[in-house]
Structures are given as structure tokens and as C-alpha cells.
Design a protein around this motif. Structure first.
Motif, short mmCIF file in Angstrom:
data_model
loop_
_atom_site.label_atom_id
_atom_site.label_comp_id
_atom_site.label_asym_id
_atom_site.label_seq_id
_atom_site.Cartn_x
_atom_site.Cartn_y
_atom_site.Cartn_z
N ILE A 168 -17.55 -7.25 2.61
CA ILE A 168 -17.83 -5.94 2.77
C ILE A 168 -16.95 -5.17 1.28
CG2 ILE A 168 -18.22 -5.57 4.96
CD1 ILE A 168 -15.50 -4.68 5.61
N SER A 169 -17.31 -4.08 0.86
CA SER A 169 -16.66 -3.39 -0.26
C SER A 169 -16.33 -2.02 -0.16
CB SER A 169 -17.46 -3.57 -1.46
OG SER A 169 -17.78 -4.87 -2.08
N PRO A 170 -15.02 -1.87 0.58
CA PRO A 170 -14.96 -0.29 0.40
C PRO A 170 -14.43 0.28 -0.81
CG PRO A 170 -13.43 -2.05 2.00
CD PRO A 170 -14.34 -2.95 0.90
N ALA A 171 -14.35 1.48 -0.92
CA ALA A 171 -13.86 2.47 -1.74
C ALA A 171 -12.44 2.68 -1.40
CB ALA A 171 -14.77 3.76 -1.94
N ARG A 172 -11.94 3.69 -1.58
CA ARG A 172 -10.60 4.03 -1.11
C ARG A 172 -10.46 4.34 0.20
NH1 ARG A 172 -10.10 6.56 -6.50
NH2 ARG A 172 -8.65 5.27 -7.57
N VAL A 173 -9.56 3.67 1.01
CA VAL A 173 -9.10 3.78 2.23
C VAL A 173 -7.87 4.41 2.44
CG1 VAL A 173 -9.05 2.70 4.45
CG2 VAL A 173 -10.84 1.84 2.81
N HIS A 174 -7.75 5.31 3.32
CA HIS A 174 -6.37 5.95 3.50
C HIS A 174 -5.46 4.99 4.50
CE1 HIS A 174 -3.71 9.42 5.20
NE2 HIS A 174 -3.10 8.73 4.18
N THR A 175 -4.66 4.28 3.96
CA THR A 175 -3.80 3.31 4.86
C THR A 175 -2.37 3.70 4.14
OG1 THR A 175 -3.64 1.70 2.58
CG2 THR A 175 -5.33 1.52 4.30
N PRO A 176 -1.14 2.89 4.81
CA PRO A 176 0.21 3.23 4.46
C PRO A 176 0.42 2.70 3.05
CG PRO A 176 -0.01 2.52 6.58
CD PRO A 176 -1.31 2.23 6.19
N PHE A 177 -0.47 1.74 2.52
CA PHE A 177 -0.30 1.47 1.07
C PHE A 177 -0.66 2.59 0.18
CE2 PHE A 177 -2.48 -0.28 -2.55
CZ PHE A 177 -1.50 -0.85 -3.40
N VAL A 178 -1.61 3.29 0.26
CA VAL A 178 -1.90 4.35 -0.52
C VAL A 178 -0.85 5.67 -0.48
CG1 VAL A 178 -3.46 6.25 -0.64
CG2 VAL A 178 -4.49 4.12 -0.27
N ASP A 179 -0.28 5.85 0.56
CA ASP A 179 0.61 6.66 0.84
C ASP A 179 1.85 6.32 -0.04
OD1 ASP A 179 -0.87 8.50 2.04
OD2 ASP A 179 -0.12 7.71 4.20
N GLY A 180 2.12 4.83 0.09
CA GLY A 180 3.30 4.47 -0.67
C GLY A 180 3.23 4.32 -2.18
N PHE A 181 1.94 3.95 -2.55
CA PHE A 181 1.46 3.87 -3.98
C PHE A 181 1.81 5.31 -4.47
CE2 PHE A 181 -1.78 4.96 -7.13
CZ PHE A 181 -1.56 3.75 -8.01
N ILE A 182 1.22 6.45 -3.90
CA ILE A 182 1.12 7.68 -4.32
C ILE A 182 2.61 8.21 -4.58
CG2 ILE A 182 0.71 10.11 -4.06
CD1 ILE A 182 -2.01 9.24 -2.62
N ALA A 183 3.59 7.85 -3.55
CA ALA A 183 4.98 8.54 -3.38
C ALA A 183 5.80 7.49 -4.57
CB ALA A 183 5.30 7.97 -2.17
N LYS A 184 5.36 6.48 -4.84
CA LYS A 184 6.07 5.42 -5.84
C LYS A 184 5.75 5.98 -7.27
CE LYS A 184 6.69 0.92 -7.83
NZ LYS A 184 6.34 -0.53 -7.22
N ASN A 185 4.46 6.22 -7.64
CA ASN A 185 3.91 6.54 -8.77
C ASN A 185 3.79 7.73 -9.10
OD1 ASN A 185 3.09 3.58 -9.96
ND2 ASN A 185 2.35 3.88 -7.89
N TYR A 186 3.74 8.86 -8.10
CA TYR A 186 3.43 10.40 -8.52
C TYR A 186 4.66 11.20 -7.80
CZ TYR A 186 -0.68 8.37 -10.46
OH TYR A 186 -1.60 7.64 -11.16
N PRO A 187 5.86 11.01 -7.82
CA PRO A 187 6.64 11.70 -7.07
C PRO A 187 6.91 13.21 -7.40
CG PRO A 187 7.85 10.45 -8.74
CD PRO A 187 6.54 9.93 -8.88
#
Length: 254
Positions: free
Chosen positions: A179-198
Motif C-alpha cells: 500500500i502506498s500512503p500519501a502523508r499520514v498524521h503521525t507523531p513522526f510528522v509532528d516531530g519533523f515539523i517541530a524540528k525543521n520549522y520551529p
């Protein structure tokens, strides 16, 4: 009747995100779930939740990139009816920003990790009369995603391995799909955004959400429902296919 009653399932990376949602749903549908994960505390929390609701699950501390570890754990589990290759890591960068160490790390976890579990599980499935395999690919396997060179490489390999296993083991009653998801709202996404776009978390979350034509990211539980279908007898006639679950990204994102 439960869709996975009396089935034994291995889920790699089941301690969080999509893997967690799959583990919880599979257990609720009657499977004994074995989670292979480096994050033992996170995986144990998932197992505790499953057991508290009457389900069956167990954690195995495992680096899927280490074939010896994987073979040992699979051997201890015994019969495996369902394998979900979900464990994976990401890397942000185009070709020029992808160093050899970055490439090798992504390859080791995402590609070699899936190969290792397939290598360990498939002989037993053959001996036991069949099984269902599901590999987590990505829309990045079939479309160009900016700054995802190594990640896209790894998901393209996942897609190809899924099709190869489907072809080679069809006669053994082993089904293999991805299966090929597009973006999924997971803790990884929240962490990625917080790290790269404070300081720009809300803005970036909205931007990433809107990249799906449907206007939002997927929920892990939505991915889990498709995984359940493909790993159950409801999908007994389905093998050798990839299923985008992408909010219209591939076909409608013009």
C-alpha cells in the motif's frame, strides 16, 4: 466472526504511528500480534493497551536491519500467518544532499529490513500452506517528491519486492501486496515539523495537509483498515497489487 481469528501476525515498527494502528486493529480482529521494534518502551505501551482490552500481543526488541536478529525472533515465534513490513525511516534531501551514510542508513532499515523479514518468514509460510504479506510502500515510489531522494529509492524497492514475492510464491498460497500512503498524521510528522520549522508549526502543518487534494492528511487508523482488508480472507483473490491511499494525490494533484 473476527477477520484474523487465530492468526499470528508480525508487524515491524508497531510501536507508533501507522504500525501502532495496524497492531491494535489486527489484535482487535483476533490476531496474536508480534511487534518487532527498536523502540521497546513505545511498543510495550501498545502491547499493554492491547492486552488491557483482551487482545494478545508481544514485543520483540529487534533491529530489522540485522538479519541474524530477525531470523532468531521469527524462529522463536514459530508459525506466522501475516507479515506487515511497516518499519521505516525518512531522510530529507535531494541527491546532492544525500551523503553515503544517509543513503546506507535508509537502505538498511527500509529495504534490507523488509528483505530480512521476508527472508525469515516466507519459508515458514510455504511449509504452513500460505500466508499474507503486506509491505508499506509510499506514493514516493511512483511520483517525484521534492527532497526525498533516498526515501523514494527505498519505497520503490519495497514496491518491486512486493511484486516479486507475489509472483514467485503464488503457487504456495502466499499473497503479497503493498500500500502506498500519501502523508499520514503521525507523531513522526509532528516531530519533523517541530524540528525543521520551529515557530511555523501550524503554517507547515496546513501546507503539508493541503498537498493532498482531499485537503488533509490520512489518519493512521484509515491505513490500518486497508491493511486489515488486504491481510484477511476478504482479499483472498488479491495479490501482486499496490494500493494508493493518498487522498487523490497521484491522480488528481495536477
Amino acid at each position: 466472526m473476527l477477520k484474523l481469528e487465530n492468526k499470528v501476525a508480525i508487524i515491524t515498527g508497531g510501536g507508533s504511528g501507522i504500525g501502532r494502528a495496524i497492531a491494535e486493529l489486527f489484535a482487535a480482529e483476533g490476531a496474536f500480534v508480534h511487534i518487532l521494534d527498536l523502540n521497546v518502551s513505545g511498543a510495550q505501551a501498545v502491547v499493554d493497551g492491547i492486552q488491557n482490552t483482551g487482545g494478545n500481543a508481544k514485543v520483540h526488541a529487534c533491529n530489522v536491519a540485522n538479519q541474524e536478529e530477525v531470523i532468531s525472533i521469527v524462529g522463536a515465534i514459530g508459525r506466522v500467518d501475516v507479515l506487515v513490513n511497516n518499519a521505516g525511516i525518512a531522510h530529507v534531501g535531494n541527491l546532492e544532499n544525500c551523503q553515503e551514510a544517509d543513503f546506507e542508513k535508509v537502505f538498511a532499515v527500509n529495504v534490507k529490513g523488509a528483505y530480512n523479514t521476508l527472508f525469515a518468514v516466507v519459508p515458514g509460510m510455504k511449509a504452513n500452506g500460505g500466508g499474507a504479506i503486506l509491505n508499506l510502500a509510499s506514493i514516493a515510489a511512483v511520483v517525484g517528491i521534492s527532497d526525498r531522494f533516498a526515501y523514494s529509492m527505498s519505497k520503490g524497492a519495497i514496491y518491486a519486492m512486493s511484486m516479486s514475492v507475489a509472483r514467485d510464491y503464488m503457487a504456495h498460497n502466499i499473497r503479497s501486496n503493498s500500500i502506498s500512503p500519501a502523508r499520514v498524521h503521525t507523531p513522526f510528522v509532528d516531530g519533523f515539523i517541530a524540528k525543521n520549522y520551529p515557530g511555523k508549526e501550524e503554517e507547515m502543518f496546513a501546507k503539508l495537509s493541503s498537498s493532498q487534494p482531499i485537503g488533509r492528511m490520512a489518519k493512521p487508523e484509515e491505513i490500518a483498515k486497508l491493511a486489515l482488508f488486504l491481510c484477511s480472507e476478504d482479499a483472498a483473490f488479491i495479490t501482486g497489487n499496490d494500493y494508493p491511499i493518498d487522498g487523490g494525490f497521484i491522480k488528481l494533484n495536477n
